[in-house]
Enzyme design. Structure first.
Site, PDB file in Angstrom:
ATOM      1  N   CYS A 173      46.327  37.145  36.627  1.00  0.00           N
ATOM      2  CA  CYS A 173      45.633  35.953  37.140  1.00  0.00           C
ATOM      3  C   CYS A 173      44.321  35.788  36.355  1.00  0.00           C
ATOM      4  CB  CYS A 173      45.347  36.098  38.637  1.00  0.00           C
ATOM      5  SG  CYS A 173      46.834  36.270  39.638  1.00  0.00           S
ATOM      6  N   GLU A 214      39.094  51.021  43.072  1.00  0.00           N
ATOM      7  CA  GLU A 214      37.972  50.695  43.947  1.00  0.00           C
ATOM      8  C   GLU A 214      38.441  50.276  45.335  1.00  0.00           C
ATOM      9  OE1 GLU A 214      34.399  49.270  41.077  1.00  0.00           O
ATOM     10  OE2 GLU A 214      36.051  47.867  41.222  1.00  0.00           O
ATOM     11  N   CYS A 251      40.685  36.666  37.927  1.00  0.00           N
ATOM     12  CA  CYS A 251      40.520  37.936  38.632  1.00  0.00           C
ATOM     13  C   CYS A 251      40.123  39.055  37.671  1.00  0.00           C
ATOM     14  CB  CYS A 251      41.824  38.274  39.352  1.00  0.00           C
ATOM     15  SG  CYS A 251      41.769  39.862  40.179  1.00  0.00           S
ATOM     16  N   CYS A 256      39.031  47.153  52.433  1.00  0.00           N
ATOM     17  CA  CYS A 256      39.900  46.468  51.475  1.00  0.00           C
ATOM     18  C   CYS A 256      40.356  47.516  50.471  1.00  0.00           C
ATOM     19  CB  CYS A 256      39.081  45.368  50.799  1.00  0.00           C
ATOM     20  SG  CYS A 256      39.972  44.536  49.483  1.00  0.00           S
ATOM     21  N   CYS A 263      35.936  39.380  46.474  1.00  0.00           N
ATOM     22  CA  CYS A 263      37.310  39.130  46.037  1.00  0.00           C
ATOM     23  C   CYS A 263      37.361  38.879  44.538  1.00  0.00           C
ATOM     24  CB  CYS A 263      37.881  37.893  46.705  1.00  0.00           C
ATOM     25  SG  CYS A 263      38.003  38.017  48.452  1.00  0.00           S
ATOM     26  N   CYS A 303      46.380  45.849  37.267  1.00  0.00           N
ATOM     27  CA  CYS A 303      47.337  44.880  37.800  1.00  0.00           C
ATOM     28  C   CYS A 303      48.056  44.208  36.627  1.00  0.00           C
ATOM     29  CB  CYS A 303      46.615  43.824  38.630  1.00  0.00           C
ATOM     30  SG  CYS A 303      47.737  42.699  39.500  1.00  0.00           S
TER      31      CYS A 303
HETATM   32  N1  SAH Z   1      47.522  40.800  44.211  1.00  0.00           N
HETATM   33  C1  SAH Z   1      47.253  40.409  45.554  1.00  0.00           C
HETATM   34  C2  SAH Z   1      46.070  41.118  46.190  1.00  0.00           C
HETATM   35  C3  SAH Z   1      44.812  41.262  45.371  1.00  0.00           C
HETATM   36  S1  SAH Z   1      43.818  39.829  45.114  1.00  0.00           S
HETATM   37  C4  SAH Z   1      47.087  38.888  45.645  1.00  0.00           C
HETATM   38  O1  SAH Z   1      47.082  38.233  44.610  1.00  0.00           O
HETATM   39  O2  SAH Z   1      47.021  38.359  46.750  1.00  0.00           O
HETATM   40  C5  SAH Z   1      43.088  39.477  46.672  1.00  0.00           C
HETATM   41  C6  SAH Z   1      42.583  38.046  46.800  1.00  0.00           C
HETATM   42  O3  SAH Z   1      41.431  37.823  45.955  1.00  0.00           O
HETATM   43  C7  SAH Z   1      43.622  37.008  46.372  1.00  0.00           C
HETATM   44  O4  SAH Z   1      43.727  36.008  47.347  1.00  0.00           O
HETATM   45  C8  SAH Z   1      43.034  36.438  45.091  1.00  0.00           C
HETATM   46  O5  SAH Z   1      43.490  35.134  44.825  1.00  0.00           O
HETATM   47  C9  SAH Z   1      41.548  36.538  45.372  1.00  0.00           C
HETATM   48  N2  SAH Z   1      40.709  36.432  44.168  1.00  0.00           N
HETATM   49  C10 SAH Z   1      40.978  36.883  42.924  1.00  0.00           C
HETATM   50  N3  SAH Z   1      39.982  36.560  42.071  1.00  0.00           N
HETATM   51  C11 SAH Z   1      39.055  35.888  42.794  1.00  0.00           C
HETATM   52  C12 SAH Z   1      37.787  35.302  42.493  1.00  0.00           C
HETATM   53  N4  SAH Z   1      37.274  35.360  41.263  1.00  0.00           N
HETATM   54  N5  SAH Z   1      37.116  34.701  43.493  1.00  0.00           N
HETATM   55  C13 SAH Z   1      37.618  34.664  44.757  1.00  0.00           C
HETATM   56  N6  SAH Z   1      38.790  35.203  45.095  1.00  0.00           N
HETATM   57  C14 SAH Z   1      39.514  35.813  44.138  1.00  0.00           C
END
Ligand code: SAH
Length: 360
Positions: free
Chosen positions: A120, A92, A123, A109, A335, A116
């Site tokens: 996390c 996406e 996410c 974006c 995000c 991935c």
């Molecule tokens: N893997 C990379 C890029 C993808 S995530 C990274 O971790 O930076 C992009 C951003 O989205 C990151 O800052 C991550 O912490 C944030 N993110 C992930 N899940 C989220 C959520 N549920 N709410 C808000 N931000 C989130």
């Protein structure tokens, strides 16, 4: 059978190819102009190439690396695109028309991997697991397709979609370099941001290679044990080590590193702000605060009063602090909400699977 993607090429590789056909080197620039600036749909549109040359390119290469599966438009104008790869994977990308900055940037974006591996807990992409790295062409074609369909020429790129860019380092850097070509997208290096969950090896390589793009690091927590529970990457790449590396190696002359901080109800106490200050007091950093988006089951977003207090406490640090506005939440485009849709569309993580206990 899938042919090679022509959008995998750098300028030098294109020049080599044209030289092997006895064509002049300037053909390479013309090609990049067609691919990215004009953003053609077929080799036949490359009218300053001979018929033979166009036929040769068509025979050997694929022009598009992705096909569009779905496009969703949010109430706030944000657009989310679901793409299918040649081997039936899904990724996406999101077009954000107002990013909340004064400059009114048009941001795309983009994803760097299918799924991935970083796991996390908050996410959605992590739930897919890791499928594979994207090729350079698949990274670039997200921009070509979003531009074509939306009719909007973006001027900003963030590698904040699906995947961990530093685990696909070579293809990401190659794509970023091509985005910057003046005879192509011509996006300024200062308008390309690469966001990592904090892989030390990648960050160090990035600094050593003097990569010119903006670097963002997803900090998200200040207590190592608590960060490790929500971001397993912490176990081998601790925030202390990251802070130390930045202090030691990241030049003060460069654009500040962005520390992204996804705010939950339980990570924005006064002590958290104090720990951020202590960790990064010598770093050339700025802070970007992001409110946890819906969909992160088992986690609570914070209330506005707590956010204000946290921000006030951080302000003492005297570094720029910005708040990231959330766009496209109603279409799961914000995000952490990119899940490739076609993977596990009905997946729900139980609320009982609390982050505090789900680690082992
Ligand atoms: N893997 C990379 C890029 C993808 S995530 C990274 O971790 O930076 C992009 C951003 O989205 C990151 O800052 C991550 O912490 C944030 N993110 C992930 N899940 C989220 C959520 N549920 N709410 C808000 N931000 C989130």
């Amino acid at each position: 059978m899938c042919k090679n993607f022509i959008k995998n090429w750098t300028l030098d590789e294109a020049k080599e190819f044209f030289a092997s056909l006895g064509e002049k080197p300037y053909r390479a620039r013309q090609l990049f102009n067609w691919l990215y600036e004009i953003n053609v749909d077929s080799f036949d549109e490359m009218t300053n190439f001979s018929k033979e040359l166009r036929a040769r390119l068509r025979e050997e290469f694929s022009l598009s690396a992705l096909s569009v599966e779905e496009r969703a438009i949010s109430r706030d104008g944000t657009e989310k695109y679901l793409f299918r790869t040649h081997d039936d994977h899904f990724i996406e990308s999101v077009l954000i028309k107002r990013d909340g900055s004064d400059e009114g940037r048009l941001t795309i974006c983009i994803s760097s991997q299918v799924g991935c591996a970083m796991g996390c807990r908050f996410c959605s992409t992590a739930r897919i697991g890791f499928k594979r790295n994207l090729e350079t062409a698949e990274i670039l074609d997200q921009i070509c397709q979003v531009r074509k369909i939306s009719g909007i020429k973006n001027d900003n790129i963030v590698f904040m979609g699906m995947g961990e860019p530093f685990l696909n380092y070579d293809n990401v850097m190659r794509a970023a370099a091509i985005m910057n070509y003046s005879f192509g997208f011509h996006i300024s290096v200062r308008r390309i941001t690469i966001s990592t969950c904090g892989l030390l090896e990648g960050i160090e390589r990035y600094i050593d290679e003097k990569q010119p793009y903006n670097l963002a690091i997803s900090l998200n927590d200040t207590i190592p044990a608590r960060r490790a529970r929500i971001m397993p990457v912490e176990k081998k790449n601790s925030i202390e080590q990251i802070a130390h590396l930045l202090q030691k190696k990241f030049p003060s002359s460069r654009n500040r590193v962005t520390l992204e901080y996804v705010m939950r109800a339980d990570n924005i106490a006064q002590e958290d702000a104090i720990r951020v200050k202590k960790l990064f007091r010598h770093g050339n950093v700025k802070i970007n605060l992001i409110k946890l988006n819906a969909g992160a089951h088992g986690f609570e977003p914070p209330c506005e009063e707590d956010i204000t207090l946290f921000q006030k406490e951080l302000e003492i640090m005297n570094v720029p602090i910005t708040r990231r506005k959330s766009f496209g939440e109603d279409i799961d485009a914000a995000c952490g909400q990119l899940s490739g849709r076609r993977y596990n569309p009905h997946i729900h993580i139980s609320h009982k699977q609390s982050p505090a206990h789900s680690d082992k």
